[in-house]
Motif scaffolding. Structure first.
Motif, PDB file in Angstrom:
ATOM      1  N   UNK A 167      45.714 -19.101 -26.651  1.00 42.10           N
ATOM      2  CA  UNK A 167      45.573 -17.966 -25.736  1.00 42.10           C
ATOM      3  C   UNK A 167      44.105 -17.757 -25.369  1.00 42.10           C
ATOM      4  N   UNK A 168      43.211 -17.972 -26.329  1.00 36.38           N
ATOM      5  CA  UNK A 168      41.784 -17.838 -26.045  1.00 36.38           C
ATOM      6  C   UNK A 168      41.303 -18.858 -25.028  1.00 36.38           C
ATOM      7  N   UNK A 169      41.761 -20.092 -25.143  1.00 35.35           N
ATOM      8  CA  UNK A 169      41.377 -21.122 -24.177  1.00 35.35           C
ATOM      9  C   UNK A 169      41.865 -20.755 -22.784  1.00 35.35           C
ATOM     10  N   UNK A 170      43.086 -20.202 -22.714  1.00 34.22           N
ATOM     11  CA  UNK A 170      43.620 -19.798 -21.417  1.00 34.22           C
ATOM     12  C   UNK A 170      42.838 -18.644 -20.798  1.00 34.22           C
ATOM     13  N   UNK A 171      42.145 -17.844 -21.634  1.00 34.95           N
ATOM     14  CA  UNK A 171      41.393 -16.708 -21.122  1.00 34.95           C
ATOM     15  C   UNK A 171      39.952 -17.015 -20.750  1.00 34.95           C
ATOM     16  N   UNK A 172      39.476 -18.218 -21.048  1.00 40.50           N
ATOM     17  CA  UNK A 172      38.080 -18.570 -20.767  1.00 40.50           C
ATOM     18  C   UNK A 172      37.719 -18.444 -19.284  1.00 40.50           C
ATOM     19  N   UNK A 173      38.558 -18.920 -18.352  1.00 44.23           N
ATOM     20  CA  UNK A 173      38.154 -18.878 -16.931  1.00 44.23           C
ATOM     21  C   UNK A 173      37.829 -17.474 -16.427  1.00 44.23           C
ATOM     22  N   UNK A 174      38.583 -16.462 -16.856  1.00 45.63           N
ATOM     23  CA  UNK A 174      38.322 -15.093 -16.383  1.00 45.63           C
ATOM     24  C   UNK A 174      36.920 -14.631 -16.772  1.00 45.63           C
TER      25      UNK A 174
END
Length: 296
Positions: A167-174
């Motif tokens: 989930x953290x990796x998925x949130x990096x772009x924001x």
């Protein structure tokens, strides 16, 4: 002259302390004037209490089973009732919220750290590095967050920690995009140009000028993202990728209660309500911080 400089420095420190205290008190007064925001803050304080010391709020063992007391409805002995194995749902919600929140904070911390690094490098250094990093970020943005998390956790393996990393990796772009936008804005300011002209090194400029001034919107995004991370982690646990039974975890508890929706609504309702309240409370506080600013 030395005594005068010391006196001035002391006055500046005192003024800064008073300013920070006044800002915090002003934000607290605004919270008190908004019942909805106050309830959100109080609930988050309660959840933090569950996270730090769950044993103080739930005396029963969340793993203790008593088949003879299975599917007992909410009452004085079991506030949230029991599940099919006779486990106290209130104790499991308290401990499960702790697991979900810690995992959510881990996910947000990972996304924040990597996103700040990428956004700062792209925004301040610019050039080919900016183009390269932003192309990678854009690729990640195109992929839906839950799908990206599923792909990552499939590679890493099951478990709460791996789900949090996914989930953290998925949130990096924001975070990377927000930080880059702020750094681009700050890079052209007068005080940054003065620091560059004065011979300050890039790490010192970033530490003293760029990152402190870019932090308010990033902190608001982090506060908002905690609820989203908890929701994503619960969704992955609902699908069976999170904590292994019998460990209490909110998403897994909702999944386990699906078979008893018609006969024992409380098995699913209370864990689901805990997830919803965390998401709503963090969103309410983040929106308030966005309007009024982060107290500093």
């Amino acid at each position: 002259m030395a005594g005068e400089a010391t006196s001035t420095s002391g006055t500046g420190t005192g003024t800064g302390t008073v300013s920070k205290t006044g800002a915090a008190r002003g934000w607290a007064r605004r919270v008190g004037r908004r019942p909805g925001l106050l309830l959100a803050v109080l609930y988050l304080v309660l959840v933090l209490g569950w996270t730090v010391a769950p044993g103080l709020f739930a005396g029963q063992d969340p793993l203790f089973t008593d088949p003879a007391s299975g599917l007992v409805p909410p009452g004085a002995e079991h506030w949230f009732g029991t599940d099919n194995l006779g486990r106290d749902i209130y104790a499991r919600v308290v401990h499960g919220t702790r697991v979900s929140l810690v995992a959510g904070l881990l996910a947000v911390g990972l996304a924040l750290a990597v996103g700040v690094l990428l956004g700062t490098l792209a925004g301040y250094l610019g050039g080919w590095l900016d183009q390269l990093l932003m192309r990678v970020v854009e690729v990640l943005v195109v992929i839906p967050g839950l799908l990206l998390s599923l792909a990552v956790v499939s590679i890493l393996g099951f478990g709460t920690t791996n789900v949090a990393i996914a989930v953290g990796i998925a949130g990096i772009p924001n975070f990377a995009r927000v930080v880059r936008a702020e750094v681009l804005r700050i890079r052209g300011s007068a005080y940054v140009r003065a620091a560059v002209a004065g011979g300050s090194r890039t790490p010192a400029i970033l530490r003293r000028h760029v990152l402190p001034n870019a932090s308010p919107p990033v902190l608001v995004l982090a506060a908002l993202d905690v609820g989203g991370a908890v929701l994503s982690i619960s969704a992955l646990s609902f699908l069976g990728y999170g904590a292994a039974p019998p460990a209490p975890e909110l998403g897994a508890m909702v999944s386990a209660g699906r078979d008893y929706l018609t006969t024992a609504w409380w098995v699913t309702t209370f864990p689901g309500l805990a997830i919803a309240l965390v998401v709503l409370a963090t969103s309410r506080v983040a929106r308030a911080l966005e309007r009024t600013g982060v107290p500093s």
